[in-house]
Design an enzyme around this catalytic site. Structure first.
Site, PDB file in Angstrom:
ATOM      1  N   CYS A  67      30.685  64.549   2.862  1.00 47.60           N
ATOM      2  CA  CYS A  67      31.973  63.817   2.732  1.00 47.60           C
ATOM      3  C   CYS A  67      32.148  62.860   3.675  1.00 47.60           C
ATOM      4  CB  CYS A  67      33.081  64.731   2.055  1.00 47.60           C
ATOM      5  SG  CYS A  67      33.725  65.571   3.396  1.00 47.60           S
ATOM      6  N   HIS A  92      22.227  83.673  12.667  1.00 48.13           N
ATOM      7  CA  HIS A  92      23.291  84.832  13.116  1.00 48.13           C
ATOM      8  C   HIS A  92      24.301  85.039  11.634  1.00 48.13           C
ATOM      9  CE1 HIS A  92      23.054  84.770  17.641  1.00 48.13           C
ATOM     10  NE2 HIS A  92      21.968  85.016  17.083  1.00 48.13           N
TER      11      HIS A  92
HETATM   12  C1  RB5 Z   1      37.090  60.220   1.327  1.00 43.47           C
HETATM   13  O1  RB5 Z   1      37.592  58.957   1.677  1.00 43.47           O
HETATM   14  C2  RB5 Z   1      37.520  61.195   2.282  1.00 43.47           C
HETATM   15  O2  RB5 Z   1      38.639  61.558   2.383  1.00 43.47           O
HETATM   16  C3  RB5 Z   1      36.476  62.393   2.099  1.00 43.47           C
HETATM   17  O3  RB5 Z   1      35.261  61.965   2.099  1.00 43.47           O
HETATM   18  C4  RB5 Z   1      36.484  63.611   2.870  1.00 43.47           C
HETATM   19  O4  RB5 Z   1      36.352  62.926   4.444  1.00 43.47           O
HETATM   20  C5  RB5 Z   1      37.216  64.678   3.198  1.00 43.47           C
HETATM   21  O5  RB5 Z   1      37.204  65.539   3.815  1.00 43.47           O
END
Ligand code: RB5
Length: 150
Positions: free
Chosen positions: A66, A99
């Site tokens: 993300c 681990h």
């Molecule tokens: C998306 O904009 C962002 O909030 C998401 O990808 C992430 O970083 C959440 O942890």
């Protein structure tokens, strides 16, 4: 070994690069999406299917991306049998497997560049759990918590 990968919009570009990297090394990859860039998508909708793939044994290792890697890590760890961690350097990428039987690495698509991602991903994929008694004992305690959680 089958590898699963997933990303939201914050990790989409890095996911496309990582998919090509690992396919080029001969890994069999299941891409759980996103399959196209959507700035309104939500990381749980993409990362949960990958985590379930790990849980069911459809894939043996996973890469969850993300924007920061934080949301991916939080949600992946809610799924049984998933041991996920946000990884930013190579030592933890292999030691986590050796681990702690780490089976999902979480990367921040807005945080790391593609060459560092490459080193981290291959450190993770090439590592194996050592199965030493002390690690098994600790893993047993983690699993007991997961099994007893209501
Ligand atoms: C998306 O904009 C962002 O909030 C998401 O990808 C992430 O970083 C959440 O942890």
């Amino acid at each position: 070994m089958k590898i699963g990968i997933a990303a939201d919009h914050g990790g989409f570009d890095l996911k496309q690069i990582v998919v090509e990297m690992i396919k080029a090394e001969g890994y069999d990859v299941i891409d759980y999406g996103a399959h196209e860039y959507d700035k309104y998508d939500d990381y749980p909708d993409l990362i949960i299917p990958l985590a379930e793939g790990i849980s069911k044994g459809e894939v043996q290792k996973g890469i969850a991306i993300c924007g920061s890697g934080v949301g991916a890590s939080i949600v992946a760890n809610k799924v049984k049998n998933v041991r996920a961690a946000l990884i930013t350097e190579t030592y933890s990428a292999h030691q986590g497997v050796e681990h702690d039987a780490l089976n999902v690495i979480c990367l921040g698509g807005r945080v790391i560049g593609q060459e560092l991602a490459r080193e981290i991903v291959f450190a993770f994929l090439n590592a194996e759990y050592t199965g030493e008694e002390r690690h098994d004992r600790r893993l047993g305690k983690v699993n007991q918590l997961e099994d007893n959680w209501n």
